[in-house]
Enzyme design. Structure first.
Site, short mmCIF file in Angstrom:
data_model
loop_
_atom_site.label_atom_id
_atom_site.label_comp_id
_atom_site.label_asym_id
_atom_site.label_seq_id
_atom_site.Cartn_x
_atom_site.Cartn_y
_atom_site.Cartn_z
N GLY A 126 27.88 -24.40 20.03
CA GLY A 126 29.01 -24.54 20.87
C GLY A 126 30.44 -24.84 20.22
O GLY A 126 30.74 -26.10 20.20
N TYR A 127 30.82 -23.81 19.83
CA TYR A 127 32.21 -23.63 19.15
C TYR A 127 33.40 -23.11 19.73
O TYR A 127 34.07 -23.82 20.30
CB TYR A 127 31.93 -23.21 17.70
CG TYR A 127 31.48 -23.75 16.44
CD1 TYR A 127 30.58 -25.00 16.72
CD2 TYR A 127 32.09 -23.48 15.06
CE1 TYR A 127 30.43 -25.81 15.57
CE2 TYR A 127 31.75 -24.31 14.06
CZ TYR A 127 30.86 -25.61 14.32
OH TYR A 127 30.38 -26.08 13.32
N THR A 160 25.37 -18.05 21.26
CA THR A 160 24.42 -16.92 21.14
C THR A 160 23.03 -17.53 21.56
O THR A 160 22.53 -18.58 20.69
CB THR A 160 24.33 -16.54 19.47
OG1 THR A 160 25.64 -15.94 19.30
CG2 THR A 160 23.48 -15.46 19.30
N GLU A 244 27.57 -20.82 6.32
CA GLU A 244 27.07 -19.64 7.15
C GLU A 244 27.58 -18.30 6.38
O GLU A 244 26.93 -17.31 6.39
CB GLU A 244 27.77 -19.65 8.55
CG GLU A 244 27.53 -18.56 9.50
CD GLU A 244 28.34 -18.70 10.64
OE1 GLU A 244 29.29 -19.64 10.93
OE2 GLU A 244 28.29 -17.59 11.37
#
Lengths: 398, 378
Positions: A126-127, A160, A244
């Site tokens: 949740g960014y 996502t 990432e």
């Protein structure tokens, strides 16, 4: 200086190749689109690897990692790419996991790391928010302390696969009065079954439902779900983004995709001859091949630096930029290669059990959807423009 | 897998960095390339004394037991300094022919002369009508008793004005472009019938068009086997290409750094132009191009000892990628320097010119792209 693999590394390659051949779930087809897969299929290989102890190879051994060298991890990703394996989703294994073992407390490690390793717990991120994309620090979702809880309100987007998620890690504003927007943000773990969370699917241009809007209305989260210190979340978020990026080059997978592109272009005809023999097309494929070779050696240089205890620093932004450009170019050329049969909208046109005439060759079916879908790669994970800002600031010193 | 230089290679690099900084600053270089001779024999002697000319030869051949990686180290530093002295023609090209195919006598004489700096060689392979095809030769060498008689015209032979000897490719039999029938000779530049027209090149070096008019050479001038030299020529040219790729990386690095530095100094609209994001991203792309080029120079160099197909494929991939990067970085550097980039007094224009000409040496992007495609399709 040399490019040779050591005897141990070659033995390692043989070992993992055999393991993959013998244990990769036979029913999980890896050749289609990811959202054609059931949630069970998406984590099937993760679960096998969890039992073997190979699901989170990059983690320190004390948290269940493998102690593989960067080169071994590279071999591992190459061997999985050979069969287009559906790898563990990044949200747990490469994103929140490292944040928890690096900044979390003992209780959080105990509660969350086993489920991430085994693949039993599905995580989402949740960014981004509708008003906070590249400018992530301007996010508005708030977490307000109320006794032993935070009360979270706001809207996240691009979450996502949140439709399947058990847990999410959220960036929330805990100090609206901080001097800089980056200083008032906290990193909070949220049970996705909490009351007040609503996940709404977003249909993307390829026709798939991969991302969602996530609405949070008075969601009560116990304070022990705060990771690290309150208002220090931006530091953890940046750490996570660097993590990432390091795997984002996707070299092994792109090498495999170039082979597949050549196979397709050998079957397609132009002037009665294989498309692959057409000089104009061959030139585009060779350019891709050459760009990929440059990226591969750049990644190996980065790995060698890691083995020597350097990085991955801002150079990983190069891997993100070039890796995603190549992934996009690959799907673009594949769409070009299939010609007419890139046009039909294949989604939901199942031929299974039907006696109708088929539409086009199998390899054409995902060409357009993949191309459309891969446009996301230069946008997510810090857009490629943000990566250039990082290099400009951190390496060029501008 | 290992991307580290040995301690020795690191020492060589540091020594060269110092040499370039102390005695190859831009103004000195400018004076030298505009002088009559256009180079500094005394610097060549100094480089020989440092042992650099003997590095890529085996100890048995009178060298110091290194290889192509040593040439990469040297040429990257030469690239940074825009050094014009003829390391590639002499050490990599001529040295390569003798190392791979020279007789014991040839090795002793010629490698000896290369290592101690007493002899300078130029590589006369290109022809006016042959473009980048190494087999497209109209120069002939006719058997004459024990020896040969050479006739023909070689184009843009880099460093020939400084050379004591020429390495010459010629047809001993067959037709233009036949792969069989090609031989390699070493010719004393002072031999009767060798006529040269010397000139400067746009990137600060010197070259000659060389005419062979019934030049008689002995049997000992032939390097390797008569008529079977094409694979040897291809190997040496690949080695030279890899070394030149390293040189381009060094020049690109400087051009990129100079551009960043200039953008910090130069102010417009009241602010250093390096603060403009549109320029920052362009300079980042220059940096990324440079990093990809270094990777390709390593790849080409490390594959030189592999099978013929692997070697050619890697060298062509590198020449394509670095050729493209060299154009990109050179042109962007001039653009970001603005009007100052157009002036002869700034170093950046000289880097740009070297990076531009690099593409045309030993085959340009298109040539190597074709070779890469042909190898990929088997």
């Amino acid at each position: 200086m040399n490019l040779d693999f050591s005897t141990e590394e070659t033995a390692f390659r043989n070992e993992v190749r055999t393991f993959i051949e013998e244990n990769y779930p036979k029913n999980v087809s890896a050749d289609g689109l990811r959202d054609d897969l059931s949630p069970e299929d998406m984590v099937a290989w993760h679960k096998v690897l969890g039992e073997k102890g190979w699901s989170v190879p990059a983690w320190p051994a004390e948290y269940g990692g493998t102690d593989w060298t960067p080169t071994q991890r590279y071999i591992w990703s190459e061997e999985n790419a050979r069969i287009n394996a559906i790898m563990p989703l990044p949200f747990g294994a490469s994103m929140v996991g490292p944040v928890i073992y690096t900044f979390g407390n003992e209780a959080q490690k105990e509660q969350h790391l086993p489920g991430i390793r085994s693949g039993d717990v599905w995580w989402c991120q949740g960014y981004s928010e509708p008003g906070a994309g590249s400018d992530l620090a301007s996010l508005k979702t708030t977490a307000v302390r109320d006794g032993d809880h935070y009360v979270i309100n706001g809207q996240k987007t691009w979450t996502t696969l949140a439709q399947h998620a058990d847990w999410g890690f959220f960036l929330c504003r805990t100090d609206p009065d901080a001097a800089k927007p980056q200083e008032g943000i906290s990193f909070i773990l949220v049970d996705m079954k909490s009351p007040g969370i609503e996940v709404r699917p977003i249909k993307l241009i390829d026709g798939g439902y991969e991302v969602n809007e996530t609405w949070l209305t008075d969601v009560r989260v116990p304070v022990e779900n705060l990771v690290g210190e309150e208002n220090r979340g931006w530091t953890y978020a940046k750490f996570l983004l660097a993590h990432e990026r390091s795997g984002i080059a996707g070299v092994a997978r792109s090498k495999r995709a170039v082979e597949q592109l050549r196979e397709i272009a050998d079957k397609e005809l132009l002037d009665g001859k294989p498309l692959m023999q057409d000089f104009d097309f061959a030139r585009k494929v060779s350019q891709l091949d050459i760009d990929l070779a440059a990226l591969e050696i750049t990644e190996l240089r980065t790995l060698a630096g890691e083995e020597a205890g350097r990085g991955p620093g801002p150079e990983s932004s190069i891997l993100k930029i070039k890796g995603t450009e190549i992934q996009q170019r690959l799907t673009e050329l594949t769409l070009e290669a299939v010609g007419h049969y890139g046009t039909p909208y294949y989604r939901d046109l199942s031929d299974a059990g039907s006696n109708e005439y088929p539409i086009g060759p199998d390899y054409a079916q995902h060409a357009a959807a993949s191309f459309f879908n891969m446009r996301k790669t230069s946008i997510y994970g810090g857009s490629n423009e943000i990566q250039r800002n990082i290099i400009s600031k951190m390496i060029l010193g501008l | 897998m290992d991307f580290n230089f040995t301690e020795e290679q690191t020492m060589v690099r540091d020594g060269l960095t110092r040499l370039v900084r102390e005695s190859y600053d831009f103004e000195t270089r400018r004076g030298v390339i505009e002088s009559d001779s256009g180079w500094r024999p005394e610097l060549w002697a100094q480089i020989a004394e440092m042992g650099l000319l003997g590095m890529p030869f085996s100890e048995e051949d009178g060298g110091f037991g290194g290889g192509a990686i040593d040439s990469l180290v040297v040429m990257e530093e030469f690239g940074r300094g825009l050094v014009v002295e003829p390391y590639v023609p002499t050490v990599v090209c001529a040295g390569g022919f003798f190392k791979h195919a020279g007789s014991a006598e040839q090795k002793e004489e010629h490698i000896g002369g290369i290592v101690d700096g007493s002899r300078v060689y130029a590589f006369a392979y290109a022809e006016p009508r042959g473009r980048y095809d190494l087999a497209d030769l109209e120069t002939t060498a006719k058997k004459d008793g024990d020896g040969y008689v050479l006739n023909g015209h070689k184009a843009v032979v880099i460093a020939a004005p400084w050379a004591s000897h020429l390495i010459v490719t010629a047809r001993t039999s067959g037709e233009r472009r036949d792969h069989d029938g090609i031989s390699v000779f070493v010719v004393d530049k002072n031999a009767d019938g060798v006529v040269t027209r010397d000139y400067p090149t746009v990137d600060g070096r010197r070259a000659s068009d060389v005419y062979f008019e019934n030049v008689s050479v002995g049997a000992d001038a032939l390097i390797g086997e008569e008529g079977k030299a094409l694979p040897l020529i291809e190997l040496v040219v690949d080695e030279a290409t890899a070394a030149q790729c390293a040189e381009a990386c060094g020049a690109m690095k400087c051009a990129q750094e100079m551009t960043v530095e200039y953008s910090r100094q130069r102010k417009q609209f009241g602010t250093p132009i390096g603060k403009f994001q549109v320029l920052q991203h362009r300079m980042v792309d220059m940096f990324v191009e440079y990093e990809q080029s270094v990777s390709m120079a390593y790849l080409a160099t490390l594959k030189l000892g592999e099978s013929e197909v692997e070697r050619k494929s890697a060298v062509s991939a590198a020449k394509v990628r670095i050729g493209q990067a060299a154009h990109h970085v050179g042109q962007e550097a001039i653009q970001i320097h603005g009007g100052m980039g157009m002036t002869d007094e700034l170093a950046i224009g000289h880097y740009f010119k070297r990076l531009t000409i690099f593409d045309a040496e030993f085959g340009n992007v298109d040539h190597h792209m074709k070779r890469h495609i042909a190898l990929a399709s088997g």
